[in-house]
Write a protein that holds these residues in place. Structure first.
Motif, PDB file in Angstrom:
ATOM      1  N   GLN A 124       8.257 -16.148   2.864  1.00 20.01           N
ATOM      2  CA  GLN A 124       9.054 -15.018   3.341  1.00 20.01           C
ATOM      3  C   GLN A 124       8.989 -13.840   2.371  1.00 20.01           C
ATOM      4  N   GLN A 125       8.975 -14.141   1.072  1.00 15.52           N
ATOM      5  CA  GLN A 125       8.869 -13.078   0.071  1.00 15.52           C
ATOM      6  C   GLN A 125       7.512 -12.380   0.144  1.00 15.52           C
ATOM      7  N   VAL A 126       6.455 -13.153   0.357  1.00 16.46           N
ATOM      8  CA  VAL A 126       5.113 -12.570   0.491  1.00 16.46           C
ATOM      9  C   VAL A 126       5.052 -11.650   1.709  1.00 16.46           C
ATOM     10  N   MET A 127       5.619 -12.101   2.814  1.00 17.64           N
ATOM     11  CA  MET A 127       5.635 -11.286   4.023  1.00 17.64           C
ATOM     12  C   MET A 127       6.438 -10.001   3.818  1.00 17.64           C
ATOM     13  N   ALA A 128       7.564 -10.116   3.127  1.00 19.39           N
ATOM     14  CA  ALA A 128       8.393  -8.943   2.861  1.00 19.39           C
ATOM     15  C   ALA A 128       7.640  -7.933   1.995  1.00 19.39           C
TER      16      ALA A 128
ATOM     17  N   MET B  17       4.358  -7.554   1.871  1.00 24.40           N
ATOM     18  CA  MET B  17       3.332  -6.949   2.727  1.00 24.40           C
ATOM     19  C   MET B  17       3.925  -5.841   3.590  1.00 24.40           C
ATOM     20  N   ASP B  18       5.042  -6.132   4.232  1.00 24.45           N
ATOM     21  CA  ASP B  18       5.670  -5.151   5.125  1.00 24.45           C
ATOM     22  C   ASP B  18       6.183  -3.940   4.359  1.00 24.45           C
ATOM     23  N   GLY B  19       6.826  -4.186   3.207  1.00 26.39           N
ATOM     24  CA  GLY B  19       7.369  -3.082   2.417  1.00 26.39           C
ATOM     25  C   GLY B  19       6.278  -2.159   1.905  1.00 26.39           C
ATOM     26  N   LEU B  20       5.176  -2.729   1.454  1.00 29.60           N
ATOM     27  CA  LEU B  20       4.067  -1.913   0.966  1.00 29.60           C
ATOM     28  C   LEU B  20       3.428  -1.115   2.098  1.00 29.60           C
ATOM     29  N   GLN B  21       3.328  -1.733   3.268  1.00 26.43           N
ATOM     30  CA  GLN B  21       2.770  -1.010   4.421  1.00 26.43           C
ATOM     31  C   GLN B  21       3.606   0.220   4.744  1.00 26.43           C
ATOM     32  N   LEU B  22       4.918   0.051   4.739  1.00 28.97           N
ATOM     33  CA  LEU B  22       5.811   1.165   5.056  1.00 28.97           C
ATOM     34  C   LEU B  22       5.675   2.281   4.027  1.00 28.97           C
ATOM     35  N   GLN B  23       5.694   1.938   2.750  1.00 32.40           N
ATOM     36  CA  GLN B  23       5.558   2.952   1.695  1.00 32.40           C
ATOM     37  C   GLN B  23       4.197   3.650   1.772  1.00 32.40           C
ATOM     38  N   TRP B  24       3.173   2.882   2.074  1.00 33.59           N
ATOM     39  CA  TRP B  24       1.820   3.451   2.180  1.00 33.59           C
ATOM     40  C   TRP B  24       1.706   4.429   3.340  1.00 33.59           C
ATOM     41  N   LEU B  25       2.300   4.078   4.471  1.00 32.82           N
ATOM     42  CA  LEU B  25       2.260   4.975   5.625  1.00 32.82           C
ATOM     43  C   LEU B  25       3.014   6.276   5.340  1.00 32.82           C
TER      44      LEU B  25
ATOM     45  N   ASP C 258       3.539   7.651   2.311  1.00 30.17           N
ATOM     46  CA  ASP C 258       2.952   8.446   1.225  1.00 30.17           C
ATOM     47  C   ASP C 258       1.639   7.820   0.756  1.00 30.17           C
ATOM     48  N   PRO C 259       0.593   7.874   1.589  1.00 30.65           N
ATOM     49  CA  PRO C 259      -0.661   7.192   1.260  1.00 30.65           C
ATOM     50  C   PRO C 259      -1.361   7.733   0.017  1.00 30.65           C
ATOM     51  N   GLU C 260      -1.074   8.979  -0.352  1.00 30.62           N
ATOM     52  CA  GLU C 260      -1.724   9.557  -1.531  1.00 30.62           C
ATOM     53  C   GLU C 260      -1.196   8.943  -2.827  1.00 30.62           C
ATOM     54  N   ARG C 261       0.038   8.494  -2.810  1.00 30.36           N
ATOM     55  CA  ARG C 261       0.651   7.960  -4.032  1.00 30.36           C
ATOM     56  C   ARG C 261       0.711   6.436  -4.056  1.00 30.36           C
ATOM     57  N   MET C 262       0.530   5.805  -2.904  1.00 32.18           N
ATOM     58  CA  MET C 262       0.655   4.354  -2.830  1.00 32.18           C
ATOM     59  C   MET C 262      -0.697   3.713  -2.565  1.00 32.18           C
ATOM     60  N   ASP C 263      -1.166   2.914  -3.513  1.00 32.95           N
ATOM     61  CA  ASP C 263      -2.382   2.124  -3.308  1.00 32.95           C
ATOM     62  C   ASP C 263      -1.932   0.744  -2.855  1.00 32.95           C
ATOM     63  N   MET C 264      -1.833   0.580  -1.563  1.00 34.67           N
ATOM     64  CA  MET C 264      -1.281  -0.643  -0.989  1.00 34.67           C
ATOM     65  C   MET C 264      -2.089  -1.878  -1.396  1.00 34.67           C
ATOM     66  N   ALA C 265      -3.395  -1.794  -1.281  1.00 35.59           N
ATOM     67  CA  ALA C 265      -4.243  -2.952  -1.559  1.00 35.59           C
ATOM     68  C   ALA C 265      -4.155  -3.376  -3.027  1.00 35.59           C
ATOM     69  N   ALA C 266      -4.246  -2.410  -3.935  1.00 33.75           N
ATOM     70  CA  ALA C 266      -4.210  -2.723  -5.369  1.00 33.75           C
ATOM     71  C   ALA C 266      -2.848  -3.285  -5.764  1.00 33.75           C
ATOM     72  N   THR C 267      -1.772  -2.714  -5.205  1.00 28.64           N
ATOM     73  CA  THR C 267      -0.428  -3.183  -5.548  1.00 28.64           C
ATOM     74  C   THR C 267      -0.201  -4.599  -5.042  1.00 28.64           C
ATOM     75  N   PHE C 268      -0.675  -4.884  -3.821  1.00 26.90           N
ATOM     76  CA  PHE C 268      -0.485  -6.233  -3.280  1.00 26.90           C
ATOM     77  C   PHE C 268      -1.319  -7.247  -4.059  1.00 26.90           C
ATOM     78  N   ARG C 269      -2.538  -6.873  -4.429  1.00 27.76           N
ATOM     79  CA  ARG C 269      -3.373  -7.783  -5.223  1.00 27.76           C
ATOM     80  C   ARG C 269      -2.699  -8.105  -6.557  1.00 27.76           C
ATOM     81  N   ALA C 270      -2.138  -7.082  -7.211  1.00 30.30           N
ATOM     82  CA  ALA C 270      -1.453  -7.313  -8.489  1.00 30.30           C
ATOM     83  C   ALA C 270      -0.243  -8.226  -8.298  1.00 30.30           C
ATOM     84  N   TYR C 271       0.465  -8.037  -7.192  1.00 34.05           N
ATOM     85  CA  TYR C 271       1.618  -8.895  -6.898  1.00 34.05           C
ATOM     86  C   TYR C 271       1.182 -10.353  -6.723  1.00 34.05           C
ATOM     87  N   ILE C 272       0.114 -10.586  -5.943  1.00 29.15           N
ATOM     88  CA  ILE C 272      -0.361 -11.942  -5.708  1.00 29.15           C
ATOM     89  C   ILE C 272      -0.882 -12.574  -7.004  1.00 29.15           C
ATOM     90  N   ASP C 273      -1.574 -11.794  -7.810  1.00 29.09           N
ATOM     91  CA  ASP C 273      -2.047 -12.311  -9.095  1.00 29.09           C
ATOM     92  C   ASP C 273      -0.870 -12.791  -9.960  1.00 29.09           C
TER      93      ASP C 273
END
Length: 220
Positions: free
Chosen positions: A181-185, A187-195, A197-212
């Motif tokens: 549930q935390q992983v899903m949350a 993913m969803d939170g990063l998607q919203l922030q990315w949509l 302000d895509p110029e300031r949010m690197d969704m893929a890099a942030t999620f990868r760092a979180y999973i690492d």
């Protein structure tokens, strides 16, 4: 067989071939028109939500009358269902949510790959975010779809994590359901922030760092 009979049969065969070709061409044209309607509807639902989307606007963009659009999709709700099916098919090309890789780490890394793919598909991400936001109300036509999708993803991730625990890959005290549930949350939170302000949010890099970081915490 005389010349007259031969000519009659040749003409009949040619007409049948023409009708067959005409049917095939008609099917191809219909399929192409249906695909065009779906792609336009995907954009419209993503930009305006279900309630803010107009069939008249979709028909206009598809260069059809509204009656012509309703020939392919009998209602706005049927069109939405087809768009959601299309979105799920696009996701399935990257990741089958009902059959995630076995084991915790492979599953989490597969989700990283999905997020990286989604970062190149803003329209699809926007559609999902807008419609799931609307679908929290029980009367929304996508409510059941969104509810089932979250249940499926949560169960699939939790099951894969639990297999990782059983294999000794992940910590024995891991709460697989809460972690999923935390992983899903995230993913969803990063998607919203990315949509937003895509110029300031690197969704893929942030999620990868979180999973690492998560894997370091939960690994055995």
């Amino acid at each position: 067989m005389d010349a007259t009979e031969t000519a009659k049969r040749t003409a009949t065969a040619s007409a049948a071939t023409g009708r067959g070709r005409g049917r095939r061409q008609g099917y191809a044209t219909g399929d192409a028109r249906r695909a065009r309607i779906l792609n336009i509807a995907l954009q419209e639902f993503g930009e305006n939500g279900y309630r803010g989307t107009s069939l008249a606007r979709i028909a206009e963009r598809a260069e059809l009358t509204q009656a012509g659009l309703l020939h392919h999709f009998r209602s706005k709700q049927e069109l939405l269902t087809a768009v959601l099916d299309l979105r799920d098919a696009m996701d399935a090309e990257r990741l089958d949510l009902s059959n995630l890789p076995d084991g915790g780490e492979p599953t989490l890394l597969a989700l990283v790959a999905l997020v990286e793919h989604n970062a190149r598909q803003p329209g699809i991400v926007q559609l999902f975010t807008v419609l799931t936001g609307e679908a929290v109300t029980t009367d929304h036509p996508a409510h059941g779809w969104a509810q089932e999708r979250y249940r499926l993803l949560s169960t699939s991730i939790a099951t894969a994590l639990q297999h990782g625990v059983q294999a000794g890959e992940l910590r024995a005290d891991l709460d697989a359901t809460a972690c999923a549930q935390q992983v899903m949350a995230m993913m969803d939170g990063l998607q919203l922030q990315w949509l937003l302000d895509p110029e300031r949010m690197d969704m893929a890099a942030t999620f990868r760092a979180y999973i690492d970081g998560l894997l370091k915490q939960i690994s055995a």
